[in-house]
Design an enzyme around this catalytic site. Structure first.
Site, PDB file in Angstrom:
ATOM      1  N   ASP A  53       0.784  -1.162   0.019  1.00 37.32           N
ATOM      2  CA  ASP A  53       0.019   0.030  -0.213  1.00 37.32           C
ATOM      3  C   ASP A  53       0.907   1.284   0.302  1.00 37.32           C
ATOM      4  OD1 ASP A  53      -1.511   2.162   0.555  1.00 37.32           O
ATOM      5  OD2 ASP A  53      -2.745   1.083   2.308  1.00 37.32           O
ATOM      6  N   SER A  57       1.078  12.934 -15.511  1.00 39.61           N
ATOM      7  CA  SER A  57      -0.226  12.893 -16.244  1.00 39.61           C
ATOM      8  C   SER A  57      -0.148  14.169 -17.286  1.00 39.61           C
ATOM      9  CB  SER A  57      -1.320  12.866 -15.803  1.00 39.61           C
ATOM     10  OG  SER A  57      -2.483  12.955 -16.794  1.00 39.61           O
ATOM     11  N   TYR A  92      -8.133  15.316  -9.922  1.00 41.89           N
ATOM     12  CA  TYR A  92      -6.702  14.105 -10.151  1.00 41.89           C
ATOM     13  C   TYR A  92      -5.768  14.855 -10.792  1.00 41.89           C
ATOM     14  CZ  TYR A  92      -4.586  11.212 -13.391  1.00 41.89           C
ATOM     15  OH  TYR A  92      -3.757  10.150 -14.118  1.00 41.89           O
ATOM     16  N   LYS A 119      -1.620  15.328  -9.923  1.00 38.59           N
ATOM     17  CA  LYS A 119      -0.693  15.207 -10.956  1.00 38.59           C
ATOM     18  C   LYS A 119       0.402  16.434 -11.132  1.00 38.59           C
ATOM     19  CE  LYS A 119      -1.501  10.805 -11.665  1.00 38.59           C
ATOM     20  NZ  LYS A 119      -0.094   9.746 -11.338  1.00 38.59           N
TER      21      LYS A 119
END
Length: 250
Positions: free
Chosen positions: A59, A139, A152, A156
């Site tokens: 994890d 990303s 999100y 990034k």
């Protein structure tokens, strides 16, 4: 002798998608690979398909789990040369105001906290071996965000800032770079869409934003990671390489 012979490489999120292909590429180039993923079954399947590899259920957002990953790697292989921070999760595509805070918190823990942890506990080990490096998977959305994926994309963007700042802190001992992939047809993207398969209309809309007129292939990202971690990139640190088919210039 292959490019990565006698090198030890950790790839997080390597049970599938980009991570699995990166693990395979490093292995084929001679590296011993540690396949880290919360999906223990998928991680073992990836590791079992490689020459010199182990899987470690991890994890990446948990301190003890990351410490175990680093300690296990050193115990099994004697050191670390490359850490590829690939593990990441999206949130379901939706307006930011509709996003559950718990989902946002989990995503930030996996996408950003994870890199802090692997670098905090891994870089002291990397510093013991010449030519070592970290490759973070960000990303292209960090630079060209879309509506519906705001949080999100922000996570990034944090990866890019972390990459550049850390590169300055740990040079010249360790190089730290990032990759900005465009959309790829992986389970990751399907999770963001909430679908088992991306509909052709959605795929067409994605591809229309990319001058190269296709989505990213997992091998595109693996090739970029292999380059950034290699001696061919020995003077490159703090870079964020767009592997996006030109989406960032569209």
């Amino acid at each position: 002798m292959s490019l990565y012979t006698n090198k030890i490489v950790i790839v997080t999120g390597a049970a599938s998608g980009f991570g699995r292909t990166m693990a395979r590429s490093f292995s084929e180039a001679g590296a011993s690979v540690v396949v880290a993923d919360l999906n223990a079954v998928g991680a073992k399947e990836t590791a079992d398909s490689l020459n010199s590899a182990i899987s470690v259920e991890t994890d990446v957002s948990d301190i003890d789990s990351v410490r175990n990953l680093i300690d296990t790697t050193v115990r099994e292989f004697g050191g670390i040369d490359v850490i590829v921070n690939n593990a990441g999760v999206p949130h379901r595509a939706m307006p930011m105001l509709d996003l559950d805070p718990a989902d946002a918190d989990r995503m930030w823990a996996v996408n950003v906290r994870s890199i802090f942890l692997t670098c905090k506990y891994g870089i002291p080990i990397l510093r013991k071996r010449p030519g070592s490096s970290v490759v973070n998977i960000a990303s292209i959305g960090a630079l060209r965000p879309r509506g519906g994926m705001t949080v999100y994309n922000a996570s990034k963007a944090a990866v890019l800032t972390l990459t550049r700042g850390l590169a300055a802190e740990v040079a010249p001992d360790v190089r730290v770079n990032a990759i900005n992939p465009a959309v790829a047809e992986t389970n990751f993207v399907q999770g963001a869409q909430g679908l088992d398969r991306i509909p052709e209309a959605v795929k067409d809309a994605m591809v229309n934003e990319i001058p190269m007129r296709r989505t990213a292939d997992t091998l595109d990202i693996a090739n970029a990671a292999m380059f950034l971690a290699s001696p061919a990139a020995s003077f490159i640190t703090g870079a964020c390489l767009d592997v996006d088919g030109g989406r960032s210039i569209q």
